[in-house]
Scaffold this active site. Structure first.
Site, PDB file in Angstrom:
ATOM      1  CG  HIS A  66      -0.285  -0.281   2.495  1.00 47.88           C
ATOM      2  ND1 HIS A  66      -0.530  -1.404   3.247  1.00 47.88           N
ATOM      3  CD2 HIS A  66       0.645   0.403   3.166  1.00 47.88           C
ATOM      4  CE1 HIS A  66       0.219  -1.390   4.313  1.00 47.88           C
ATOM      5  NE2 HIS A  66       0.947  -0.303   4.297  1.00 47.88           N
TER       6      HIS A  66
HETATM    7  C1  T46 Z   1       2.829   0.553   6.659  1.00 50.33           C
HETATM    8  C2  T46 Z   1       3.624  -0.695   6.817  1.00 50.33           C
HETATM    9  C3  T46 Z   1       5.110  -0.425   6.860  1.00 50.33           C
HETATM   10  C4  T46 Z   1      -4.238  -0.908  13.283  1.00 50.33           C
HETATM   11  O1  T46 Z   1      -5.363  -1.061  13.748  1.00 50.33           O
HETATM   12  N1  T46 Z   1      -3.422   0.095  13.744  1.00 50.33           N
HETATM   13  C5  T46 Z   1      -2.169   0.307  13.257  1.00 50.33           C
HETATM   14  O2  T46 Z   1      -1.474   1.232  13.694  1.00 50.33           O
HETATM   15  C6  T46 Z   1      -1.677  -0.568  12.231  1.00 50.33           C
HETATM   16  C7  T46 Z   1      -0.295  -0.380  11.640  1.00 50.33           C
HETATM   17  C8  T46 Z   1      -2.507  -1.577  11.791  1.00 50.33           C
HETATM   18  N2  T46 Z   1      -3.748  -1.733  12.302  1.00 50.33           N
HETATM   19  C9  T46 Z   1      -4.598  -2.842  11.818  1.00 50.33           C
HETATM   20  C10 T46 Z   1      -4.994  -2.733  10.364  1.00 50.33           C
HETATM   21  C11 T46 Z   1      -5.071  -4.186   9.923  1.00 50.33           C
HETATM   22  O3  T46 Z   1      -6.354  -4.711  10.215  1.00 50.33           O
HETATM   23  O4  T46 Z   1      -3.828  -4.042  11.927  1.00 50.33           O
HETATM   24  C12 T46 Z   1      -4.055  -4.897  10.825  1.00 50.33           C
HETATM   25  C13 T46 Z   1      -2.747  -5.194  10.091  1.00 50.33           C
HETATM   26  O5  T46 Z   1      -2.251  -3.984   9.454  1.00 50.33           O
HETATM   27  P1  T46 Z   1      -1.708  -3.949   7.950  1.00 50.33           P
HETATM   28  O6  T46 Z   1      -2.274  -5.069   7.176  1.00 50.33           O
HETATM   29  O7  T46 Z   1      -1.923  -2.577   7.410  1.00 50.33           O
HETATM   30  O8  T46 Z   1      -0.138  -4.202   8.208  1.00 50.33           O
HETATM   31  P2  T46 Z   1       1.053  -4.092   7.162  1.00 50.33           P
HETATM   32  O9  T46 Z   1       2.235  -4.750   7.791  1.00 50.33           O
HETATM   33  O10 T46 Z   1       0.636  -4.563   5.827  1.00 50.33           O
HETATM   34  O11 T46 Z   1       1.344  -2.505   7.019  1.00 50.33           O
HETATM   35  C14 T46 Z   1       1.858  -1.756   8.112  1.00 50.33           C
HETATM   36  C15 T46 Z   1       1.113  -0.426   8.241  1.00 50.33           C
HETATM   37  O12 T46 Z   1      -0.305  -0.636   8.253  1.00 50.33           O
HETATM   38  C16 T46 Z   1       1.423   0.543   7.131  1.00 50.33           C
HETATM   39  O13 T46 Z   1       1.026   1.843   7.515  1.00 50.33           O
HETATM   40  O14 T46 Z   1       3.284   1.502   6.047  1.00 50.33           O
HETATM   41  O15 T46 Z   1       3.241  -1.491   7.936  1.00 50.33           O
END
Ligand code: T46
Length: 150
Positions: A66
């Protein structure tokens, strides 16, 4: 489209201008290593509003996929190693994070993917804003379209 409002004041992001590897100073001594990072400093050029970290990431998993409209972040691999793929819509680069004294700053509309975590790796992220799903673009074609019209 709906994203025009968010993007209208955002200059086009490039890997050269909106991603940077930063070397942190160590305050270590004979007792071991220590690193201190402060908001709005040479090492973290924004106010830190949120910290999150991920671990137990399988070697074959790819996270991220993303871009963010406004979020600024510094990614630090505290133990082990991982790779961060950064992509500005024209070029793609793979950055290997393998030291707690190395941070990857991403402060523009840049697509990112995290991959190839070694066993035991922990990736910590310092972020400039609270979690906001509206700040994410999770579709690569939409990212390309918006990145190239900026
Ligand atoms: C990014 C990369 C480097 C939350 O509720 N709060 C938070 O602060 C974060 C980071 C995530 N979440 C929830 C959203 C999803 O349901 O936790 C779940 C997993 O997050 P996500 O799939 O977005 O994780 P990554 O590792 O794909 O991405 C993360 C960050 O979301 C993003 O901002 O830049 O790490």
């Amino acid at each position: 489209g709906i994203w025009k409002t968010a993007m209208s004041n955002t200059p086009r992001a490039t890997l050269q201008q909106n991603t940077r590897l930063i070397d942190f100073p160590s305050l270590g001594d004979v007792r071991g290593q220590l690193c201190a990072l402060e908001s709005v400093s040479a090492y973290v050029p924004f106010d830190i509003k949120r910290v999150y970290y991920m671990w137990d990431v399988g070697a074959d998993q790819v996270r991220g996929k993303h871009a963010h409209y406004t979020l600024k972040q510094v990614l630090i691999c505290l133990g082990g190693a991982c790779e961060v793929v950064v992509d500005d819509g024209r070029q793609r680069q793979t950055v290997r994070l393998n030291s707690p004294l190395k941070g990857l700053l991403i402060d523009g509309f840049i697509w990112r993917e995290m991959q190839h975590f070694t066993p035991g790796a922990t990736l910590m992220v310092l972020a400039s804003a609270h979690y906001d799903e509206a700040d994410y673009v999770r579709n690569y074609d939409q990212f390309l379209q918006q990145a190239n019209e900026g």
